[in-house]
Design a protein around this motif. Structure first.
Motif, PDB file in Angstrom:
ATOM      1  N   ASP A   1      16.370  35.447   6.064  1.00  0.00           N
ATOM      2  CA  ASP A   1      15.765  34.152   5.761  1.00  0.00           C
ATOM      3  C   ASP A   1      16.871  33.231   5.258  1.00  0.00           C
ATOM      4  O   ASP A   1      17.216  33.233   4.075  1.00  0.00           O
ATOM      5  CB  ASP A   1      14.662  34.308   4.701  1.00  0.00           C
ATOM      6  CG  ASP A   1      13.910  33.004   4.464  1.00  0.00           C
ATOM      7  OD1 ASP A   1      14.323  31.963   5.018  1.00  0.00           O
ATOM      8  OD2 ASP A   1      12.918  33.025   3.715  1.00  0.00           O
ATOM      9  N   TRP A   2      17.455  32.468   6.180  1.00  0.00           N
ATOM     10  CA  TRP A   2      18.587  31.624   5.826  1.00  0.00           C
ATOM     11  C   TRP A   2      18.211  30.496   4.874  1.00  0.00           C
ATOM     12  O   TRP A   2      19.094  29.877   4.262  1.00  0.00           O
ATOM     13  CB  TRP A   2      19.216  31.039   7.103  1.00  0.00           C
ATOM     14  CG  TRP A   2      19.923  32.073   7.932  1.00  0.00           C
ATOM     15  CD1 TRP A   2      19.456  32.704   9.042  1.00  0.00           C
ATOM     16  CD2 TRP A   2      21.243  32.590   7.715  1.00  0.00           C
ATOM     17  NE1 TRP A   2      20.375  33.590   9.538  1.00  0.00           N
ATOM     18  CE2 TRP A   2      21.499  33.541   8.743  1.00  0.00           C
ATOM     19  CE3 TRP A   2      22.239  32.357   6.759  1.00  0.00           C
ATOM     20  CZ2 TRP A   2      22.700  34.238   8.839  1.00  0.00           C
ATOM     21  CZ3 TRP A   2      23.439  33.047   6.859  1.00  0.00           C
ATOM     22  CH2 TRP A   2      23.662  33.977   7.875  1.00  0.00           C
TER      23      TRP A   2
ATOM     24  N   LEU B   1      23.749  34.854  16.812  1.00  0.00           N
ATOM     25  CA  LEU B   1      22.618  34.418  15.997  1.00  0.00           C
ATOM     26  C   LEU B   1      21.357  34.294  16.848  1.00  0.00           C
ATOM     27  O   LEU B   1      21.432  33.971  18.047  1.00  0.00           O
ATOM     28  CB  LEU B   1      22.909  33.061  15.353  1.00  0.00           C
ATOM     29  CG  LEU B   1      24.035  33.001  14.323  1.00  0.00           C
ATOM     30  CD1 LEU B   1      24.542  31.576  14.183  1.00  0.00           C
ATOM     31  CD2 LEU B   1      23.545  33.528  12.977  1.00  0.00           C
ATOM     32  N   LYS B   2      20.215  34.514  16.214  1.00  0.00           N
ATOM     33  CA  LYS B   2      18.962  34.180  16.873  1.00  0.00           C
ATOM     34  C   LYS B   2      18.899  32.671  17.046  1.00  0.00           C
ATOM     35  O   LYS B   2      19.434  31.917  16.217  1.00  0.00           O
ATOM     36  CB  LYS B   2      17.782  34.657  16.027  1.00  0.00           C
ATOM     37  CG  LYS B   2      17.720  36.168  15.845  1.00  0.00           C
ATOM     38  CD  LYS B   2      16.613  36.540  14.874  1.00  0.00           C
ATOM     39  CE  LYS B   2      16.604  38.045  14.604  1.00  0.00           C
ATOM     40  NZ  LYS B   2      15.595  38.423  13.577  1.00  0.00           N
TER      41      LYS B   2
ATOM     42  N   ASP C   1      17.621  30.747  14.078  1.00  0.00           N
ATOM     43  CA  ASP C   1      18.549  30.766  12.947  1.00  0.00           C
ATOM     44  C   ASP C   1      19.714  29.807  13.185  1.00  0.00           C
ATOM     45  O   ASP C   1      20.160  29.118  12.263  1.00  0.00           O
ATOM     46  CB  ASP C   1      19.092  32.185  12.721  1.00  0.00           C
ATOM     47  CG  ASP C   1      18.024  33.133  12.178  1.00  0.00           C
ATOM     48  OD1 ASP C   1      17.011  32.638  11.662  1.00  0.00           O
ATOM     49  OD2 ASP C   1      18.218  34.358  12.276  1.00  0.00           O
ATOM     50  N   GLU C   2      20.195  29.770  14.422  1.00  0.00           N
ATOM     51  CA  GLU C   2      21.304  28.871  14.737  1.00  0.00           C
ATOM     52  C   GLU C   2      20.890  27.417  14.544  1.00  0.00           C
ATOM     53  O   GLU C   2      21.642  26.612  13.978  1.00  0.00           O
ATOM     54  CB  GLU C   2      21.758  29.099  16.178  1.00  0.00           C
ATOM     55  CG  GLU C   2      22.974  28.277  16.555  1.00  0.00           C
ATOM     56  CD  GLU C   2      23.546  28.669  17.904  1.00  0.00           C
ATOM     57  OE1 GLU C   2      24.389  27.906  18.425  1.00  0.00           O
ATOM     58  OE2 GLU C   2      23.149  29.727  18.450  1.00  0.00           O
TER      59      GLU C   2
ATOM     60  N   HIS D   1      18.529  26.299  12.547  1.00  0.00           N
ATOM     61  CA  HIS D   1      18.378  26.065  11.101  1.00  0.00           C
ATOM     62  C   HIS D   1      19.745  25.832  10.440  1.00  0.00           C
ATOM     63  O   HIS D   1      19.913  24.874   9.667  1.00  0.00           O
ATOM     64  CB  HIS D   1      17.683  27.263  10.445  1.00  0.00           C
ATOM     65  CG  HIS D   1      17.651  27.194   8.950  1.00  0.00           C
ATOM     66  ND1 HIS D   1      16.701  26.457   8.258  1.00  0.00           N
ATOM     67  CD2 HIS D   1      18.467  27.757   8.010  1.00  0.00           C
ATOM     68  CE1 HIS D   1      16.933  26.571   6.955  1.00  0.00           C
ATOM     69  NE2 HIS D   1      17.990  27.361   6.781  1.00  0.00           N
TER      70      HIS D   1
END
Length: 371
Positions: A39-40, A55-56, A59-60, A62
């Protein structure tokens, strides 16, 4: 306690996750985050960089929105621009699927456009050389005063010097002895005097008779263009395994010259100018100059300029091993003595034919901090 802000493994990231969550000035390199549930939003992103990480997609997105700098994974390159370590000769000599060594594959890729690289090619090369810079600093361990934890002494001289040349032997035994004094030996990483340097350091702690035996074996193929040049080097390694550490700083710009196999750490660069300046800059405890030609002469005056202006905060010994070459044939030593007149490095210049005198001069003349 200083926090390490260069993270290269999931294990280090896991330890980081248990901390404050602040990722200011952190760099993450070559980590596959796609298999992790992270959880970034729990992290504060500020001047955070991800180099070659996977990265997913969500996520990238975000991280980009939070201001992270993300440089993507490399594609279709024979080298890893985000590498975490210096090279070893075993890695460079490893044969790829096309039956060529990694070293040769990189050189051929570089050679195609070395005079006029595309924007992308030059960018990948600079990123690679930046990674080498980082790995080199980690090896040498910079101190707050501008020196390094390792006391580095460099050797310069002709790349075409034959293994049968008396100065090849003289350089090897000088490098062996100075390594035994506790100095960390560095060379330009190629053949000739450079190879003799790393060979001598490799045999540090062994008998002189063993080093002489190695030189006799190598003399079967005296020049780097001779058949069996690399093969006999590897036979020496097999006969005398587990040598001592030393550093080589070669370049693919001279890729037709093989990197010698006697250095334990190889900082190989695409940029020859950065490579040369770096090699001269780190040798704060001195450089020993065996006979060489135009390239060696260039390095002498680059080193003199660093000393003349105190470029890196120190003046360091410049030792010339070869009176005939540097005093009579070329007059380089008298020219430098005149150039250094009234400067702090004037007393750091020394000319001799005796390896022991060269070592003692370096011992008695540590680098001097410029006030």
């Amino acid at each position: 306690m200083k926090v390490e802000k260069w993270i290269t493994s999931k294990e280090k990231f896991a330890l980081l996750s248990k901390g404050s969550g602040k990722l200011k000035d952190f760099t993450f390199q070559n980590i596959d985050f796609t298999t992790e549930k992270i959880d970034w939003s729990n992290f504060i992103i500020c001047s955070t960089t991800l180099l070659g990480c996977k990265l997913k997609e969500e996520d990238e997105i975000h991280l980009l929105r939070k201001g992270a700098l993300i440089l993507p994974d490399y594609n279709e390159l024979p080298f890893n621009p985000y590498r975490e370590h210096l090279y070893t000769w075993q890695e460079l000599e490893a044969i790829s699927t096309n039956e060529k060594s990694l070293d040769l594959n990189i050189y051929e890729h570089f050679y195609e456009t070395r005079y006029s690289p595309s924007i992308n090619d030059s960018l990948w090369q600079r990123i690679h050389d930046h990674a080498i810079d980082t790995s080199l600093r980690h090896l040498l361990t910079p101190l707050r005063n501008g020196d390094y934890k390792k006391k580095i002494v460099g050797f310069m001289g002709g790349h075409g010097t034959l293994r049968t040349d008396p100065y090849y032997t003289k350089t090897a035994f000088t490098a062996k002895a100075i390594s035994e004094y506790g100095y960390f030996v560095a060379s330009g990483g190629g053949p000739g005097i450079m190879e003799a340097t790393n060979l001598g350091a490799y045999f540090s702690g062994r008998s002189d008779k063993e080093l002489q035996k190695a030189i006799e074996m190598l003399s079967i193929a005296p020049h780097f263009t001779d058949e069996g040049f690399m093969e006999i080097s590897k036979e020496v390694i097999q006969l005398f395994p587990e040598g001592q550490e030393s550093l080589a700083i070669p370049t693919w710009f001279y890729g037709h010259e093989p990197s010698n196999v006697f250095a334990s750490h190889i900082a190989k660069y695409f940029s020859n100018s950065i490579r040369e300046d770096t090699l001269l800059a780190i040798c704060l405890h001195g450089i020993i100059y065996a006979p060489g030609s135009a390239g060696t002469t260039q390095e002498i005056f680059m080193d003199a300029a660093q000393n003349h202006y105190g470029t890196f905060g120190y003046v360091s010994p410049m030792v010339f091993l070869g009176k005939e070459r540097y005093e009579m044939n070329t007059m380089l030593f008298p020219v430098l003595k005149q150039l250094a007149k009234g400067k702090a490095y004037q007393k750091m210049l020394f000319l001799t034919d005796d390896p022991e005198q060269a070592i003692q001069f370096i011992e008695k003349n540590p680098p001097k901090k410029i006030k």
